[in-house]
Design a protein around this motif. Structure first.
Motif, PDB file in Angstrom:
ATOM      1  N   GLU A   1       0.839  -1.187   0.000  1.00  0.00           N
ATOM      2  CA  GLU A   1       0.000   0.000   0.000  1.00  0.00           C
ATOM      3  C   GLU A   1       0.881   1.247   0.000  1.00  0.00           C
ATOM      4  OE1 GLU A   1      -3.534  -0.323   2.287  1.00  0.00           O
ATOM      5  OE2 GLU A   1      -3.375  -2.500   2.441  1.00  0.00           O
ATOM      6  N   GLY A   2       0.237   2.413  -0.013  1.00  0.00           N
ATOM      7  CA  GLY A   2       0.978   3.650  -0.176  1.00  0.00           C
ATOM      8  C   GLY A   2       2.059   3.876   0.859  1.00  0.00           C
ATOM      9  N   ASP A   3       1.799   3.475   2.116  1.00  0.00           N
ATOM     10  CA  ASP A   3       2.807   3.684   3.156  1.00  0.00           C
ATOM     11  C   ASP A   3       4.053   2.840   2.912  1.00  0.00           C
ATOM     12  OD1 ASP A   3       1.304   1.347   3.662  1.00  0.00           O
ATOM     13  OD2 ASP A   3       1.687   1.444   5.816  1.00  0.00           O
ATOM     14  N   THR A   4       3.854   1.620   2.414  1.00  0.00           N
ATOM     15  CA  THR A   4       4.983   0.729   2.127  1.00  0.00           C
ATOM     16  C   THR A   4       5.859   1.289   1.018  1.00  0.00           C
ATOM     17  OG1 THR A   4       3.644  -1.175   2.776  1.00  0.00           O
ATOM     18  CG2 THR A   4       5.628  -1.623   1.490  1.00  0.00           C
TER      19      THR A   4
ATOM     20  N   ARG B   1      -6.055   9.584   5.300  1.00  0.00           N
ATOM     21  CA  ARG B   1      -4.826  10.381   5.338  1.00  0.00           C
ATOM     22  C   ARG B   1      -4.069  10.134   6.640  1.00  0.00           C
ATOM     23  NH1 ARG B   1      -0.646  13.678   3.190  1.00  0.00           N
ATOM     24  NH2 ARG B   1      -0.274  15.394   4.616  1.00  0.00           N
ATOM     25  N   ARG B   2      -4.770  10.148   7.754  1.00  0.00           N
ATOM     26  CA  ARG B   2      -4.106   9.974   9.047  1.00  0.00           C
ATOM     27  C   ARG B   2      -3.446   8.604   9.168  1.00  0.00           C
ATOM     28  NH1 ARG B   2      -5.797   7.561  13.592  1.00  0.00           N
ATOM     29  NH2 ARG B   2      -7.990   7.486  12.926  1.00  0.00           N
ATOM     30  N   LEU B   3      -4.149   7.565   8.744  1.00  0.00           N
ATOM     31  CA  LEU B   3      -3.593   6.218   8.872  1.00  0.00           C
ATOM     32  C   LEU B   3      -2.349   6.044   8.012  1.00  0.00           C
ATOM     33  CD1 LEU B   3      -6.677   3.821   9.014  1.00  0.00           C
ATOM     34  CD2 LEU B   3      -5.323   4.760  10.893  1.00  0.00           C
ATOM     35  N   LEU B   4      -2.413   6.493   6.770  1.00  0.00           N
ATOM     36  CA  LEU B   4      -1.239   6.337   5.914  1.00  0.00           C
ATOM     37  C   LEU B   4      -0.090   7.219   6.392  1.00  0.00           C
ATOM     38  CD1 LEU B   4      -3.392   4.971   3.941  1.00  0.00           C
ATOM     39  CD2 LEU B   4      -1.794   5.624   2.143  1.00  0.00           C
ATOM     40  N   TRP B   5      -0.412   8.428   6.809  1.00  0.00           N
ATOM     41  CA  TRP B   5       0.638   9.346   7.268  1.00  0.00           C
ATOM     42  C   TRP B   5       1.329   8.794   8.512  1.00  0.00           C
ATOM     43  CZ3 TRP B   5       2.945  13.288   4.957  1.00  0.00           C
ATOM     44  CH2 TRP B   5       3.777  14.122   5.725  1.00  0.00           C
ATOM     45  N   ASP B   6       0.546   8.281   9.457  1.00  0.00           N
ATOM     46  CA  ASP B   6       1.126   7.751  10.688  1.00  0.00           C
ATOM     47  C   ASP B   6       1.980   6.520  10.439  1.00  0.00           C
ATOM     48  OD1 ASP B   6      -0.140   9.749  12.096  1.00  0.00           O
ATOM     49  OD2 ASP B   6      -1.713   8.457  12.935  1.00  0.00           O
ATOM     50  N   ASN B   7       1.696   5.788   9.357  1.00  0.00           N
ATOM     51  CA  ASN B   7       2.411   4.538   9.092  1.00  0.00           C
ATOM     52  C   ASN B   7       3.529   4.666   8.067  1.00  0.00           C
ATOM     53  OD1 ASN B   7       1.165   2.019  10.520  1.00  0.00           O
ATOM     54  ND2 ASN B   7      -0.574   3.315   9.986  1.00  0.00           N
TER      55      ASN B   7
ATOM     56  N   VAL C   1       6.321  -1.500  11.380  1.00  0.00           N
ATOM     57  CA  VAL C   1       5.152  -2.356  11.542  1.00  0.00           C
ATOM     58  C   VAL C   1       3.907  -1.507  11.346  1.00  0.00           C
ATOM     59  CG1 VAL C   1       3.842  -3.826  13.111  1.00  0.00           C
ATOM     60  CG2 VAL C   1       6.342  -3.885  13.154  1.00  0.00           C
ATOM     61  N   ARG C   2       3.039  -1.924  10.436  1.00  0.00           N
ATOM     62  CA  ARG C   2       1.803  -1.162  10.195  1.00  0.00           C
ATOM     63  C   ARG C   2       0.883  -1.302  11.396  1.00  0.00           C
ATOM     64  NH1 ARG C   2      -0.134  -3.118   5.166  1.00  0.00           N
ATOM     65  NH2 ARG C   2       1.053  -1.479   4.140  1.00  0.00           N
TER      66      ARG C   2
ATOM     67  N   GLU D   1      -1.965  -4.946  16.389  1.00  0.00           N
ATOM     68  CA  GLU D   1      -1.747  -3.740  15.602  1.00  0.00           C
ATOM     69  C   GLU D   1      -2.960  -3.291  14.798  1.00  0.00           C
ATOM     70  OE1 GLU D   1      -0.223  -6.687  15.231  1.00  0.00           O
ATOM     71  OE2 GLU D   1       1.928  -6.467  14.803  1.00  0.00           O
ATOM     72  N   LEU D   2      -3.816  -4.235  14.400  1.00  0.00           N
ATOM     73  CA  LEU D   2      -4.928  -3.926  13.512  1.00  0.00           C
ATOM     74  C   LEU D   2      -6.268  -4.197  14.185  1.00  0.00           C
ATOM     75  CD1 LEU D   2      -3.544  -5.500  10.203  1.00  0.00           C
ATOM     76  CD2 LEU D   2      -3.360  -3.125  10.952  1.00  0.00           C
ATOM     77  N   TRP D   3      -7.285  -3.469  13.740  1.00  0.00           N
ATOM     78  CA  TRP D   3      -8.620  -3.622  14.292  1.00  0.00           C
ATOM     79  C   TRP D   3      -9.338  -4.852  13.742  1.00  0.00           C
ATOM     80  CZ3 TRP D   3     -10.143  -1.000  18.416  1.00  0.00           C
ATOM     81  CH2 TRP D   3      -9.572   0.249  18.684  1.00  0.00           C
ATOM     82  N   VAL D   4      -9.388  -4.989  12.419  1.00  0.00           N
ATOM     83  CA  VAL D   4     -10.187  -6.076  11.831  1.00  0.00           C
ATOM     84  C   VAL D   4      -9.450  -6.894  10.779  1.00  0.00           C
ATOM     85  CG1 VAL D   4     -12.441  -5.019  12.294  1.00  0.00           C
ATOM     86  CG2 VAL D   4     -11.228  -4.434  10.177  1.00  0.00           C
ATOM     87  N   TYR D   5      -8.526  -6.295  10.046  1.00  0.00           N
ATOM     88  CA  TYR D   5      -7.923  -6.990   8.907  1.00  0.00           C
ATOM     89  C   TYR D   5      -7.184  -8.248   9.379  1.00  0.00           C
ATOM     90  CZ  TYR D   5      -5.688  -8.011   4.522  1.00  0.00           C
ATOM     91  OH  TYR D   5      -5.279  -8.647   3.374  1.00  0.00           O
ATOM     92  N   GLY D   6      -7.483  -9.362   8.708  1.00  0.00           N
ATOM     93  CA  GLY D   6      -6.833 -10.627   9.021  1.00  0.00           C
ATOM     94  C   GLY D   6      -7.338 -11.288  10.290  1.00  0.00           C
ATOM     95  N   ARG D   7      -8.464 -10.795  10.847  1.00  0.00           N
ATOM     96  CA  ARG D   7      -8.948 -11.291  12.142  1.00  0.00           C
ATOM     97  C   ARG D   7     -10.281 -12.031  12.005  1.00  0.00           C
ATOM     98  NH1 ARG D   7     -10.092  -8.256  16.169  1.00  0.00           N
ATOM     99  NH2 ARG D   7      -9.201  -9.760  17.654  1.00  0.00           N
ATOM    100  N   ASP D   8     -10.452 -12.758  10.939  1.00  0.00           N
ATOM    101  CA  ASP D   8     -11.685 -13.502  10.688  1.00  0.00           C
ATOM    102  C   ASP D   8     -12.058 -14.387  11.888  1.00  0.00           C
ATOM    103  OD1 ASP D   8     -13.846 -14.602   9.315  1.00  0.00           O
ATOM    104  OD2 ASP D   8     -12.617 -16.225   8.482  1.00  0.00           O
ATOM    105  N   ARG D   9     -13.295 -14.208  12.360  1.00  0.00           N
ATOM    106  CA  ARG D   9     -13.888 -14.989  13.453  1.00  0.00           C
ATOM    107  C   ARG D   9     -13.286 -14.682  14.833  1.00  0.00           C
ATOM    108  NH1 ARG D   9     -13.694 -20.845  10.664  1.00  0.00           N
ATOM    109  NH2 ARG D   9     -11.749 -19.943   9.927  1.00  0.00           N
TER     110      ARG D   9
END
Length: 262
Positions: A3-6, A197-203, A208-209, A220-228
């Motif tokens: 993504e853009g931050d990377t 903007r804030r999320l990409l700027w902060d990262n 580590v994202r 580190e993340l709220w929902v991504y990759g956290r199925d179930r």
């Protein structure tokens, strides 16, 4: 896909080692550019535009070109001291650049070209979330152009705003308490753009994202990759689904409202 931050962080790292350096050897391993020789050229900058990477080179005849690349799904750039064993298969190298005792190698690049007008190569993109010319008003206008587009799809459309990928899409929607399947016409778009903007700027310079503010591994993340797994807010099980052929994660309780904050 990075993504853009990377890509911003990658450009910064490459800039640190290549800026103002003179290329002593270039090897483009794609048919169209196989005969291109930029040796003798000086790297003036390495920069990102959304998910695109540019290496600006001033040739010894005074002309300027840019090496434009896009990682797509499998691409990578490695930088190491000349003579170091490559960490990836040699057959996957698409370009080899040397400057003094430094070697930069682009592997499995989805896009690789040498352009004289780098602006034209990204003219189709919306405002770059990490760009010096970031324009939040234009980003909102672009997202609002078709109110029937699902916000989860709109966030990935680089023509509307550039830099959001699959991870940030899910995280932005969660933080705005909006389902990714909600029409953009029913969403507080200025708030969505501000969060993006804030999320990409902060990262942009983190190793580590992180979107939760907690850098502990696994938190580190709220929902991504956290199925179930339980939602960090309400405890409801996170749901994984498909949107336009890409995976998306959400909390069915926190994101039940149509409007941001609903």
């Amino acid at each position: 896909m990075p993504e853009g931050d990377t890509i911003y962080a990658l450009a910064r790292r490459l800039h640190e080692v290549l800026a103002d350096a003179t290329l002593t050897h270039t090897d483009f391993r794609v048919p169209r550019w196989a005969l291109t020789d930029l040796s003798g050229g000086r790297v003036t900058a390495v920069r990102s535009v959304g998910k695109h990477l540019f290496m600006d080179v001033e040739r010894d005849d005074g002309s300027a070109v840019s090496i434009h690349s896009h990682l797509k799904m499998e691409g990578a750039w490695d930088v190491h001291r000349l003579g170091t064993r490559w960490r990836r298969p040699g057959h996957s190298a698409r370009v080899v650049l040397r400057a003094g005792d430094t070697e930069a190698v682009g592997f499995n690049l989805g896009v690789l070209e040498v352009v004289t007008d780098p602006a034209a190569a990204v003219a189709h993109l919306g405002p770059d979330l990490l760009g010096d010319d970031w324009d939040p008003d234009l980003a909102v206008t672009n997202l609002a152009a078709d109110p029937d587009t699902l916000v989860g799809a709109a966030l990935l459309d680089q023509r509307l705003l550039a830099g959001v990928g699959n991870v940030f899409r899910s995280e932005i929607c969660f933080l705005q308490r909006v389902s990714p399947y909600t029409r953009t016409g029913d969403v507080d778009l200025p708030a969505v753009v501000q969060t993006a903007r804030r999320l990409l700027w902060d990262n942009r310079v983190r190793s580590v994202r992180c979107t939760t503010g907690v850098l502990i591994r696994g938190k580190e993340l709220w929902v991504y990759g956290r199925d179930r797994k339980p939602c960090r807010r309400c405890g409801e099980a996170i749901v994984r689904s498909d949107l336009d052929g890409r995976v998306v994660y959400m909390c069915p309780r926190c994101q039940a409202g149509a409007a941001a904050g609903g």
